[in-house]
Design a protein around this motif. Structure first.
Motif, PDB file in Angstrom:
ATOM      1  N   THR A 202       1.315   4.386  -3.461  1.00  0.00           N
ATOM      2  CA  THR A 202       2.243   3.863  -2.476  1.00  0.00           C
ATOM      3  C   THR A 202       2.071   4.570  -1.142  1.00  0.00           C
ATOM      4  OG1 THR A 202       3.848   3.379  -4.180  1.00  0.00           O
ATOM      5  CG2 THR A 202       4.684   3.557  -1.953  1.00  0.00           C
ATOM      6  N   ARG A 203       2.058   3.803  -0.080  1.00  0.00           N
ATOM      7  CA  ARG A 203       2.088   4.383   1.266  1.00  0.00           C
ATOM      8  C   ARG A 203       3.531   4.413   1.747  1.00  0.00           C
ATOM      9  NH1 ARG A 203      -2.518   5.185   3.733  1.00  0.00           N
ATOM     10  NH2 ARG A 203      -1.499   5.219   5.768  1.00  0.00           N
ATOM     11  N   ALA A 204       3.800   5.271   2.692  1.00  0.00           N
ATOM     12  CA  ALA A 204       5.156   5.388   3.216  1.00  0.00           C
ATOM     13  C   ALA A 204       5.546   4.093   3.924  1.00  0.00           C
ATOM     14  CB  ALA A 204       5.248   6.564   4.179  1.00  0.00           C
ATOM     15  N   SER A 205       6.709   3.552   3.557  1.00  0.00           N
ATOM     16  CA  SER A 205       7.177   2.311   4.172  1.00  0.00           C
ATOM     17  C   SER A 205       7.784   2.600   5.540  1.00  0.00           C
ATOM     18  CB  SER A 205       8.224   1.653   3.270  1.00  0.00           C
ATOM     19  OG  SER A 205       9.373   2.476   3.170  1.00  0.00           O
TER      20      SER A 205
ATOM     21  N   SER B 248      11.143   4.320   5.292  1.00  0.00           N
ATOM     22  CA  SER B 248      11.042   5.759   5.032  1.00  0.00           C
ATOM     23  C   SER B 248      10.711   6.509   6.312  1.00  0.00           C
ATOM     24  CB  SER B 248       9.979   6.038   3.968  1.00  0.00           C
ATOM     25  OG  SER B 248      10.356   5.520   2.723  1.00  0.00           O
TER      26      SER B 248
ATOM     27  N   PHE C  20       0.474  10.713   1.216  1.00  0.00           N
ATOM     28  CA  PHE C  20       1.782  10.090   1.445  1.00  0.00           C
ATOM     29  C   PHE C  20       2.631  10.928   2.406  1.00  0.00           C
ATOM     30  CE2 PHE C  20       6.280   9.776   0.333  1.00  0.00           C
ATOM     31  CZ  PHE C  20       6.500   8.415   0.453  1.00  0.00           C
TER      32      PHE C  20
ATOM     33  N   ASP D 135       7.444   6.071  -2.876  1.00  0.00           N
ATOM     34  CA  ASP D 135       8.261   5.780  -1.693  1.00  0.00           C
ATOM     35  C   ASP D 135       9.727   5.594  -2.053  1.00  0.00           C
ATOM     36  OD1 ASP D 135       8.221   5.065   1.262  1.00  0.00           O
ATOM     37  OD2 ASP D 135       9.141   3.261   0.436  1.00  0.00           O
TER      38      ASP D 135
ATOM     39  N   GLN E 111      12.940   8.016  -0.884  1.00  0.00           N
ATOM     40  CA  GLN E 111      14.139   7.547  -0.187  1.00  0.00           C
ATOM     41  C   GLN E 111      15.410   7.978  -0.908  1.00  0.00           C
ATOM     42  OE1 GLN E 111      14.301   3.444   0.929  1.00  0.00           O
ATOM     43  NE2 GLN E 111      12.247   3.412   1.820  1.00  0.00           N
TER      44      GLN E 111
ATOM     45  N   THR F  47      11.073  -1.519   0.084  1.00  0.00           N
ATOM     46  CA  THR F  47      10.529  -0.234  -0.323  1.00  0.00           C
ATOM     47  C   THR F  47       9.096  -0.440  -0.767  1.00  0.00           C
ATOM     48  OG1 THR F  47      12.701   0.506  -1.064  1.00  0.00           O
ATOM     49  CG2 THR F  47      10.798   1.708  -1.895  1.00  0.00           C
TER      50      THR F  47
END
Length: 649
Positions: free
Chosen positions: A208-211, A214, A244, A308, A312, A604
């Motif tokens: 997952t990459r940072a949204s 976030s 990340f 991510d 959060q 997310t």
């Protein structure tokens, strides 16, 4: 079958027959009528199903054409020469098999399943029965029509008054049957795969990459946040975790990221409570939160895919003062003891356990609010929001007055009602220009199935969303996300019951599909003209500035906000997470908007596998391409190749 090749013998065998034989091409008209009947049935059942009159007319015309085709074939069978009769009998067998397939299709109709429902032990049994019939009728139909077409192509050029090449007809029949059985095997394997739904993950996952939401959280940091990543120096999981957090660190210089080996720094690890490598610790002054990921890739895969979302949740718990959400009680709301008892007896859908977890993940403390807690006089001052979820009994006048007063001073409220309860809460909604109509909606062809009866017509599925922060994620991804309501009423805008203070601003945020109608008599059938097909409003967001902003509740920015949803089933356990991802985003964005966290609204980032959702038009396109397009292409190429070989021969 035998091959007749001697013309004189053929003439002698045909002596005394009632009528001389005719060319095989003349029978094509009967088969064309038979296939036209199938096309008309398809159009009536799949394309023009909205009009009962048109559907019935097409069905009657199709049955008439089938009767004409079968009657014509029987007449030809009596008139044809003996050597052509085996072909006519084979074609009649194909006709009969096609009719049998239609009878199997009829057995899975809603009214038939409703009649058979008492004989099923459970809804799952009915579902399996309908699934088996849904596969069998297609298999039988394909096995009837495909050999029929192959035989007709070979039979048409023959002069049946002279001879019939039965060997050629037999090869055509066998070739068509092989093609049909191959297609049938595909249908059967698909059915078995759907029943034995076991999956093996052979793909390489993506972290997952940072949204954006976030990153917005990190940008709002007013004090340093320290992130200590405990991993050994050379580790493949570390590469994903560090990537990340480096992405997040670019959003704010107040986010400090450190990478430490727990074995080499035992003192720091003990101080921060990191018992092993594969741990991430968030530190804000004396407070800290720990996220265990693991340093082995196989174990860490699932954690990395939802990194991510976990970030959060921990960030909100660490950096924000905990807010309070009150659930009203005392009116048999969803999740109450009486509703739980009814759920065990199969009378209602699930409770609110998943919904409470959703709020807790946003750092809310959940409490109950009833008469004993002050609902009859004043909503507690620490309430960030109040949730009214599916009450079965109306509010007392004092309770409604307390809720209106709470909203007037800048309160935040989520209201979800059910049409079967008949509770409309006019005293609460009318002052804010809304009215709830407790009439269930229905659609002719349900886009979701539960009981496989006509009751499924009251399952409302929609991807029509307005432009508003409370449905921000849904409106941006309306082609991938849908909202599912098990039994919904609808909303209407009315003149405010009182003229106190500024006028409320009402925005309808979720709309039904235009095929829905208000099922006044609850019979699951469209009864015009009393019932109307149109676009109904399923959710609304109300905003109004209070007359005294200084008296706003805790966590409120001074603006009244209310979200009203015409069904509470969408928030029930199971439906909220397992069956409809759109329901979760609807409630997540509503909670963020009501809580004043507008900047956090958004999806997310997650690499977890989710069901692929298509629009109805996309589903139809894929259906036509896979069922008709590709087979037609293969058959067409085969025919071209065969014709070329014959010319060359």
């Amino acid at each position: 079958m035998s091959v007749a090749t001697d013309r004189s013998a053929a003439a002698n065998a045909g002596a005394g027959s009632p009528t001389p034989g005719s060319r095989g091409a003349r029978g094509l008209l009967l088969t064309a009528a038979y296939l036209a009947a199938m096309v008309l049935l398809y159009i009536g059942e799949r394309l023009l199903f909205e009009s009962v009159l048109v559907r019935g007319t097409l069905a009657a015309l199709a049955l008439a054409l089938i009767a004409v085709a079968i009657g014509g074939r029987l007449r030809r069978l009596r008139q044809m020469h003996p050597w052509a009769r085996p072909v006519e009998r084979a074609i009649l067998v194909a006709y009969a098999a096609g009719v049998g397939a239609l009878l199997l299709y009829l057995l899975q109709a809603d009214f038939v399943l409703a009649l058979l429902r008492p004989y099923f032990g459970s809804p799952q049994t009915a579902q399996r029965f309908a699934a088996v019939l849904g596969t069998l009728w297609v298999v039988l139909w394909v096995c009837a029509i495909t050999p029929l077409l192959f035989v007709e192509i070979s039979y048409a050029p023959m002069d049946t008054s002279r001879t019939v090449e039965l060997r050629r007809i037999r090869r055509s029949w066998q070739s068509g049957l092989v093609v049909a059985l191959t297609a049938a095997l595909t249908f059967t394997l698909n059915f078995i795969a759907s029943e034995l739904n076991t999956s093996v993950d052979l793909s390489y996952f993506k972290t997952t990459r940072a949204s954006e939401s976030s990153k917005k959280m990190v940008q709002q940091l007013s004090e340093p946040l320290r992130v200590v990543i405990f991993f050994p120096g050379a580790n493949e999981v570390l590469d994903h975790v560090r990537s990340f957090f480096e992405d997040l660190r670019s959003a704010s210089p107040r986010l400090r990221v450190e990478v430490v080996d727990q074995v080499l720094e035992p003192k720091l690890a003990k101080e921060l409570g990191a018992a092993e490598n594969g741990t991430v610790v968030f530190v804000r002054g004396p407070q800290k939160e720990t996220l265990n990921i693991g340093d082995k890739l196989q174990r860490a895969k699932s954690k990395l895919k939802r990194l991510d979302a976990d970030f959060q949740q921990l960030f909100l718990r660490l950096m924000r003062v905990q807010k309070v959400a009150y659930f009203t009680v005392g009116h048999e709301e969803r999740g109450s003891a009486r509703r739980a008892e009814a759920q065990e007896n199969g009378q209602t859908t699930g409770g609110l356990r998943d919904l409470r977890k959703l709020l807790e993940g946003l750092n809310y403390r959940v409490r109950d609010l009833g008469l004993a807690d002050g609902l009859g006089s004043e909503v507690p001052r620490d309430a960030t929001m109040v949730l009214v979820i599916g009450p079965q009994q109306p509010f007392l006048p004092t309770e409604s007055a307390a809720m209106v007063a709470y909203l007037r001073r800048g309160g935040r409220v989520l209201v979800m009602l059910d049409p079967e309860a008949g509770v409309t809460l006019d005293e609460l909604l009318n002052p804010f220009a809304l009215k709830y109509v407790a009439q269930p909606l229905a659609v002719e062809v349900p886009l979701a199935r539960v009981s496989f009866t006509q009751a499924d017509r009251q399952l409302i599925v929609t991807n029509r969303f307005g432009v508003h922060p409370s449905v921000g994620t849904l409106s941006r991804h309306s082609t991938q996300l849908v909202v599912v309501m098990a039994r919904a009423g609808y909303l209407e805008q009315v003149a405010p019951a009182t003229s106190v203070g500024p006028a409320p601003r009402v925005a309808f945020t979720v709309h039904s599909l235009p095929l829905a109608w208000n099922d006044l008599n609850n019979n699951f059938l469209f009864d015009a003209p009393a019932e109307q097909r149109k676009l109904f409003e399923l959710a609304a967001a109300v905003e109004i500035k209070p007359t005294k902003p200084s008296s706003a509740p805790a966590g409120s920015a001074g603006e009244t906000r209310m979200v009203v949803v015409a069904d509470s089933d969408l928030a029930s356990d199971g439906l909220l997470f397992s069956r409809a991802v759109g329901n979760r985003y609807l409630l997540l964005d509503a909670f963020k908007w009501l809580g004043g966290d507008d900047q956090l609204i958004g999806e997310t980032a997650s690499e977890e596998d989710v069901p692929i959702a298509h629009t109805r038009q996309q589903d139809q396109l894929w259906f036509y391409l896979t069922i008709f397009g590709m087979p037609s292409l293969v058959l067409g190429l085969g025919l071209i190749y065969t014709q070329r070989r014959r010319r060359m021969g």
